[in-house]
Design a protein around this motif. Sequence first.
Motif, PDB file in Angstrom:
ATOM      1  N   MET A   1       0.841  -1.176   0.000  1.00  0.00           N
ATOM      2  CA  MET A   1       0.000   0.000   0.000  1.00  0.00           C
ATOM      3  C   MET A   1       0.883   1.235   0.000  1.00  0.00           C
ATOM      4  O   MET A   1       1.980   1.229   0.548  1.00  0.00           O
ATOM      5  N   ASN A   2       0.379   2.272  -0.624  1.00  0.00           N
ATOM      6  CA  ASN A   2       1.085   3.545  -0.641  1.00  0.00           C
ATOM      7  C   ASN A   2       0.300   4.527   0.222  1.00  0.00           C
ATOM      8  O   ASN A   2      -0.907   4.660   0.061  1.00  0.00           O
ATOM      9  N   VAL A   3       1.004   5.208   1.120  1.00  0.00           N
ATOM     10  CA  VAL A   3       0.369   6.178   2.017  1.00  0.00           C
ATOM     11  C   VAL A   3       0.982   7.546   1.765  1.00  0.00           C
ATOM     12  O   VAL A   3       2.202   7.684   1.724  1.00  0.00           O
ATOM     13  N   SER A   4       0.121   8.539   1.581  1.00  0.00           N
ATOM     14  CA  SER A   4       0.620   9.910   1.449  1.00  0.00           C
ATOM     15  C   SER A   4      -0.167  10.810   2.388  1.00  0.00           C
ATOM     16  O   SER A   4      -1.372  10.654   2.551  1.00  0.00           O
ATOM     17  N   ARG A   5       0.542  11.725   2.997  1.00  0.00           N
ATOM     18  CA  ARG A   5      -0.082  12.684   3.909  1.00  0.00           C
ATOM     19  C   ARG A   5      -0.651  13.846   3.099  1.00  0.00           C
ATOM     20  O   ARG A   5      -0.092  14.226   2.075  1.00  0.00           O
ATOM     21  N   THR A   6      -1.740  14.391   3.582  1.00  0.00           N
ATOM     22  CA  THR A   6      -2.374  15.534   2.923  1.00  0.00           C
ATOM     23  C   THR A   6      -1.802  16.825   3.511  1.00  0.00           C
ATOM     24  O   THR A   6      -0.876  16.794   4.328  1.00  0.00           O
ATOM     25  N   GLU A   7      -2.387  17.950   3.137  1.00  0.00           N
ATOM     26  CA  GLU A   7      -1.976  19.248   3.697  1.00  0.00           C
ATOM     27  C   GLU A   7      -2.182  19.277   5.205  1.00  0.00           C
ATOM     28  O   GLU A   7      -1.550  20.067   5.897  1.00  0.00           O
ATOM     29  N   ILE A   8      -3.073  18.457   5.710  1.00  0.00           N
ATOM     30  CA  ILE A   8      -3.231  18.252   7.157  1.00  0.00           C
ATOM     31  C   ILE A   8      -2.605  16.891   7.416  1.00  0.00           C
ATOM     32  O   ILE A   8      -3.199  15.856   7.110  1.00  0.00           O
ATOM     33  N   PRO A   9      -1.387  16.843   7.949  1.00  0.00           N
ATOM     34  CA  PRO A   9      -0.610  15.601   7.998  1.00  0.00           C
ATOM     35  C   PRO A   9      -1.284  14.407   8.680  1.00  0.00           C
ATOM     36  O   PRO A   9      -0.978  13.264   8.333  1.00  0.00           O
ATOM     37  N   ASP A  10      -2.217  14.653   9.614  1.00  0.00           N
ATOM     38  CA  ASP A  10      -2.892  13.534  10.281  1.00  0.00           C
ATOM     39  C   ASP A  10      -3.899  12.832   9.371  1.00  0.00           C
ATOM     40  O   ASP A  10      -4.314  11.706   9.654  1.00  0.00           O
ATOM     41  N   VAL A  11      -4.323  13.485   8.315  1.00  0.00           N
ATOM     42  CA  VAL A  11      -5.249  12.901   7.341  1.00  0.00           C
ATOM     43  C   VAL A  11      -4.406  12.314   6.212  1.00  0.00           C
ATOM     44  O   VAL A  11      -3.591  13.022   5.623  1.00  0.00           O
TER      45      VAL A  11
ATOM     46  N   VAL B   1      -3.973   9.674   2.659  1.00  0.00           N
ATOM     47  CA  VAL B   1      -4.545   8.968   1.516  1.00  0.00           C
ATOM     48  C   VAL B   1      -3.877   7.598   1.457  1.00  0.00           C
ATOM     49  O   VAL B   1      -2.653   7.487   1.471  1.00  0.00           O
ATOM     50  N   ILE B   2      -4.698   6.564   1.401  1.00  0.00           N
ATOM     51  CA  ILE B   2      -4.227   5.184   1.333  1.00  0.00           C
ATOM     52  C   ILE B   2      -4.543   4.653  -0.068  1.00  0.00           C
ATOM     53  O   ILE B   2      -5.692   4.678  -0.503  1.00  0.00           O
ATOM     54  N   GLU B   3      -3.509   4.186  -0.761  1.00  0.00           N
ATOM     55  CA  GLU B   3      -3.708   3.587  -2.078  1.00  0.00           C
ATOM     56  C   GLU B   3      -3.273   2.137  -2.004  1.00  0.00           C
ATOM     57  O   GLU B   3      -2.079   1.842  -1.898  1.00  0.00           O
ATOM     58  N   PRO B   4      -4.241   1.216  -2.017  1.00  0.00           N
ATOM     59  CA  PRO B   4      -3.902  -0.201  -1.900  1.00  0.00           C
ATOM     60  C   PRO B   4      -3.215  -0.726  -3.150  1.00  0.00           C
ATOM     61  O   PRO B   4      -3.356  -0.160  -4.241  1.00  0.00           O
TER      62      PRO B   4
ATOM     63  N   ARG C   1     -13.952   4.775   1.942  1.00  0.00           N
ATOM     64  CA  ARG C   1     -13.694   4.444   0.542  1.00  0.00           C
ATOM     65  C   ARG C   1     -15.012   4.344  -0.208  1.00  0.00           C
ATOM     66  O   ARG C   1     -16.087   4.254   0.394  1.00  0.00           O
ATOM     67  N   VAL C   2     -14.915   4.354  -1.525  1.00  0.00           N
ATOM     68  CA  VAL C   2     -16.083   4.252  -2.402  1.00  0.00           C
ATOM     69  C   VAL C   2     -15.956   2.962  -3.204  1.00  0.00           C
ATOM     70  O   VAL C   2     -14.903   2.687  -3.784  1.00  0.00           O
TER      71      VAL C   2
ATOM     72  N   ASN D   1     -10.573   4.733  -8.755  1.00  0.00           N
ATOM     73  CA  ASN D   1      -9.229   5.008  -8.218  1.00  0.00           C
ATOM     74  C   ASN D   1      -8.903   4.206  -6.955  1.00  0.00           C
ATOM     75  O   ASN D   1      -7.748   4.123  -6.560  1.00  0.00           O
ATOM     76  N   LYS D   2      -9.917   3.645  -6.316  1.00  0.00           N
ATOM     77  CA  LYS D   2      -9.753   2.758  -5.149  1.00  0.00           C
ATOM     78  C   LYS D   2      -9.000   3.396  -3.983  1.00  0.00           C
ATOM     79  O   LYS D   2      -8.540   2.713  -3.078  1.00  0.00           O
ATOM     80  N   LYS D   3      -8.886   4.719  -3.978  1.00  0.00           N
ATOM     81  CA  LYS D   3      -8.227   5.407  -2.866  1.00  0.00           C
ATOM     82  C   LYS D   3      -9.108   5.345  -1.625  1.00  0.00           C
ATOM     83  O   LYS D   3     -10.339   5.305  -1.713  1.00  0.00           O
TER      84      LYS D   3
END
Length: 181
Positions: free
Chosen positions: A1-11, A13-16, A74-75, A106-108
């Motif tokens: 999985m790839n994890v990236s932090r958003t502009e608010i680091p505690d939130v 994005v998880i990309e399986p 997720r959607v 996108n499965k994000k």
Amino acid sequence: MNVSRTEIPDVMVIEPKVFGDDRGFFYESFNEARFAEATGVSVEFVQDNHSKSARNVLRGLHYQLKQPQGKLVRVVQGEVFDVAVDIRKSSPTFGKWVGLILSAENKKQLWIPAGFAHGFLVLSDTAEFLYKTTDYYSPESERCLLWNDESIGIQWPSTAVPLLSAKDAVGSSLLVADVYE
């Protein structure tokens, strides 16, 4: 999985990692050990929720004051614009928001920790939205921020008037809302 932090680091994005071929696809939507290793967050989910909504339905911005919920969202059908608003008064990002498109394509996934209001706007004809929570639903502690609160300034990707529930239509402004310390 790839994890990236958003502009608010505690939130985050998880990309399986998705395995696909002409038969379809497979991916692991959650693995506790891998999630903890990739995000640095140890979670215990206690409830799974599934909603289906029509185009222009806006759900949110919800949070629970006494039983705050972390959410992994997720959607699985359709597309939404998903939003998290930091309502932790002591946070350097208090009142800031992040938003991104989540879709079946996108499965994000988005990790939204406790201390945030959450909502989404459906961009497709319909959307099915799944989310895991770290605490149980508690109607008596649920609160709602106004989706169009000018003090937050969310830039929703649609100019259409959203379809709201009665409680979402009368949410509070962040300026007077009950928030986390």
